[in-house]
Design a protein around this motif. Structure first.
Motif, PDB file in Angstrom:
ATOM      1  N   GLU A   3     -31.957  22.028 -27.534  1.00  0.00           N
ATOM      2  CA  GLU A   3     -31.372  22.560 -28.761  1.00  0.00           C
ATOM      3  C   GLU A   3     -32.403  23.302 -29.596  1.00  0.00           C
ATOM      4  OE1 GLU A   3     -28.631  23.502 -31.698  1.00  0.00           O
ATOM      5  OE2 GLU A   3     -28.392  22.876 -29.618  1.00  0.00           O
ATOM      6  N   VAL A   4     -33.648  22.837 -29.612  1.00  0.00           N
ATOM      7  CA  VAL A   4     -34.635  23.473 -30.478  1.00  0.00           C
ATOM      8  C   VAL A   4     -34.995  24.867 -30.008  1.00  0.00           C
ATOM      9  CG1 VAL A   4     -35.599  21.290 -31.264  1.00  0.00           C
ATOM     10  CG2 VAL A   4     -36.608  22.427 -29.266  1.00  0.00           C
ATOM     11  N   PHE A   5     -34.637  25.221 -28.761  1.00  0.00           N
ATOM     12  CA  PHE A   5     -34.803  26.610 -28.343  1.00  0.00           C
ATOM     13  C   PHE A   5     -34.000  27.543 -29.253  1.00  0.00           C
ATOM     14  CE2 PHE A   5     -35.613  25.254 -23.724  1.00  0.00           C
ATOM     15  CZ  PHE A   5     -36.979  25.248 -23.938  1.00  0.00           C
ATOM     16  N   GLY A  43     -39.706  20.432 -26.375  1.00  0.00           N
ATOM     17  CA  GLY A  43     -38.797  21.543 -26.600  1.00  0.00           C
ATOM     18  C   GLY A  43     -39.403  22.618 -27.473  1.00  0.00           C
ATOM     19  N   PHE A  44     -40.122  22.213 -28.519  1.00  0.00           N
ATOM     20  CA  PHE A  44     -40.769  23.201 -29.382  1.00  0.00           C
ATOM     21  C   PHE A  44     -41.858  23.955 -28.635  1.00  0.00           C
ATOM     22  CE2 PHE A  44     -38.999  20.713 -32.952  1.00  0.00           C
ATOM     23  CZ  PHE A  44     -38.466  21.757 -33.686  1.00  0.00           C
ATOM     24  N   LEU A  45     -42.484  23.287 -27.678  1.00  0.00           N
ATOM     25  CA  LEU A  45     -43.528  23.937 -26.894  1.00  0.00           C
ATOM     26  C   LEU A  45     -42.951  24.767 -25.755  1.00  0.00           C
ATOM     27  CD1 LEU A  45     -46.145  21.052 -26.662  1.00  0.00           C
ATOM     28  CD2 LEU A  45     -46.185  23.045 -28.175  1.00  0.00           C
ATOM     29  N   ARG A  46     -41.615  24.685 -25.586  1.00  0.00           N
ATOM     30  CA  ARG A  46     -40.930  25.404 -24.511  1.00  0.00           C
ATOM     31  C   ARG A  46     -41.488  25.032 -23.147  1.00  0.00           C
ATOM     32  NH1 ARG A  46     -38.087  30.367 -26.130  1.00  0.00           N
ATOM     33  NH2 ARG A  46     -37.918  30.321 -28.377  1.00  0.00           N
ATOM     34  N   ARG A  47     -41.850  23.761 -23.013  1.00  0.00           N
ATOM     35  CA  ARG A  47     -42.316  23.249 -21.718  1.00  0.00           C
ATOM     36  C   ARG A  47     -41.501  22.003 -21.425  1.00  0.00           C
ATOM     37  NH1 ARG A  47     -48.424  22.098 -21.763  1.00  0.00           N
ATOM     38  NH2 ARG A  47     -48.084  21.988 -19.524  1.00  0.00           N
TER      39      ARG A  47
END
Length: 468
Positions: A195-197, A126-130
């Motif tokens: 959620e981390v987005f 999620g943090f890597l948006r992948r």
């Protein structure tokens, strides 16, 4: 250049903190894991969650080609020593021992067990948006089979040796595919990855605390925020349904994973026919997973709420059954909203049924709390002692509380009316045209209370008939 140097400084500081802490948490409880993460973050307040996750992945040797394909190669400033934060590192060493002990899992405050590896890998994604879903993090070793299976192949649950200070988690039987802890971790990882987005710089410990440690009030899940672990199954279903391409992406990633696995072994690539077979298998597996883990409710097993053994030899039911009998406990009279409270209520009812009434066990088949869970009584296969004269032809499901004037929470009503009943039909435990009745329809009693009885009269399967 400055950003790159600052990133490396953060990683170096982290490694220094890891070397210096040597945290040894008291148990394998999610709260202890969160505390260990928070201590790392407190000692280095500038440390970003993604760097913490990468360093833990590197220290835990989660560096195989499959994981790197999705998350990239973790960076570390120096080789990591073997005694780096033993507790945190060992938490990600997932495996199942020869005697069915599942290692790399933690007990959460709501009574469910979660595997940490898929949880943290999902959050890092999620943090890597992948958000490509790594099925190898859900399953220890990727494999392909075209053999059909039932959803019972998924998810044996298990029992902890101690609920206050859990150390050992033992599965009920050897898993064929996935354990419930792996699925819980994978679902939570995907949910929190989304959620981390919105909260990219939120501390990891804070995110996990918000998700796993929310305290319900007397309204139960009806008044709770959506992003908590008790809503895991609803949130996961919503994510899968909201993205029309989810299954397509998963099919393609599964093929890519197997292709990579073959290349590493020096084998030829899959032909078109094999790829189509693989996609069919993935489709079937996902349908089975959704059936078991979203259509069915989460059921707290007897060992988690602290049941005493059955006295004597249980009588097995002949399935499928035709009736679902609805009860309320009356005493306890108040709804329960925590694992501790619901478990204490279950133990009190079992003591009363065994010691005062002389029954072999708690009478109900299942009991609904207001904490978002169904509690296992005699379960799917043992004949209960809930509805005199009708125990062999139906399940007895009770709501904790007195519902003479008020109703159970809307969420608990949904769990019984739709989730539990649908699961029973899909699993061949109830017939398709099963009948719902209140306890009072076949026994001289006020149960399940006037308010609840009025409610179940609106249910699709409610019938006025009094006997088979």
């Amino acid at each position: 250049m400055w950003k790159m140097a600052n990133r490396w400084r953060c990683i170096i500081v982290l490694l220094g903190v890891l070397f210096g802490l040597g945290i040894e948490a008291s148990s394998w409880h999610m709260d202890d894991f969160i505390k260990a993460l928070k201590e790392l973050e407190d000692r280095n307040p500038d440390l970003r969650p993604v760097h913490l996750l990468r360093a833990l992945r590197s220290a835990s040797s989660l560096t195989d080609s499959f994981i790197q394909h999705y998350l990239g190669k973790p960076r570390s400033a120096s080789p990591l020593h073997s005694n780096v934060s033993t507790y945190l590192i060992s938490a990600l060493q997932y495996h199942i021992t020869t005697n069915n002990q599942e290692v790399g899992v933690v007990l959460t405050g709501d009574g469910t067990t979660v595997a940490l590896r898929p949880l943290l890998l999902g959050i890092e994604a999620g943090f890597l948006r992948r958000l490509r879903w790594d099925i190898s993090s859900f399953h220890p070793s990727p494999s392909v089979t075209t053999k059909s299976s039932q959803y019972e192949d998924l998810g044996p649950d298990g029992c902890w040796d101690n609920l206050t200070s859990p150390q050992i988690f033992t599965l009920t039987h050897r898993p064929n595919l996935l354990t419930t802890a792996q699925v819980n971790g994978g679902m939570d990882g995907l949910i929190l990855a989304r959620e981390v987005f919105k909260s990219r710089f939120l501390k990891l410990s804070a995110l996990l605390m918000l998700y796993y440690d929310h305290q319900l009030d007397q309204r139960g899940l009806d008044a709770a925020p959506r992003l908590i672990s008790q809503h895991r199954r609803e949130n996961f279903r919503q994510l899968m349904e909201s993205s029309e391409s989810s299954l397509g992406v998963l099919r393609m990633e599964a093929v890519a994973t197997v292709q990579m696995h073959r290349r590493m072994k020096g084998q030829r690539s899959m032909r078109l026919k094999e790829k189509k077979q693989m996609m069919t298998v993935v489709n079937n597996r996902v349908k089975e997973l959704l059936l078991k883990y979203t259509d069915c409710p989460a059921i707290v097993p007897r060992c988690i709420w602290g049941a005493q053994p059955y006295r004597g030899t249980p009588t097995n039911l002949t399935l499928p059954l035709r009736f679902l009998y609805v009860h309320h406990t009356s005493t306890p009279s108040q709804p329960c909203v925590t694992l501790q409270q619901c478990s204490a209520d279950m133990r009190a009812m079992q003591r009363f049924h065994q010691d005062e009434r002389g029954w072999d066990d708690i009478g109900y088949s299942f009991v609904a709390g207001s904490d978002g869970y169904i509690y296992e009584g005699r379960g799917w296969y043992w004949q209960g002692a809930h509805t005199l004269g009708h125990n062999s032809i139906g399940y007895g499901v009770s709501f904790i509380g007195d519902y003479s004037r008020t109703l159970p929470s809307a969420h608990s009503l949904e769990l019984v009316r739709n989730k539990l009943a649908s699961c029973a039909v899909q699993g061949g435990r109830l017939v398709d045209n099963y009948v719902v009745q209140g306890h009072r329809q076949v026994v001289s009693t006020t149960c399940p209370g006037n308010a609840l009885y009025s409610e179940i009269q609106t249910w699709e399967h409610f019938r006025e008939v009094t006997f088979l």
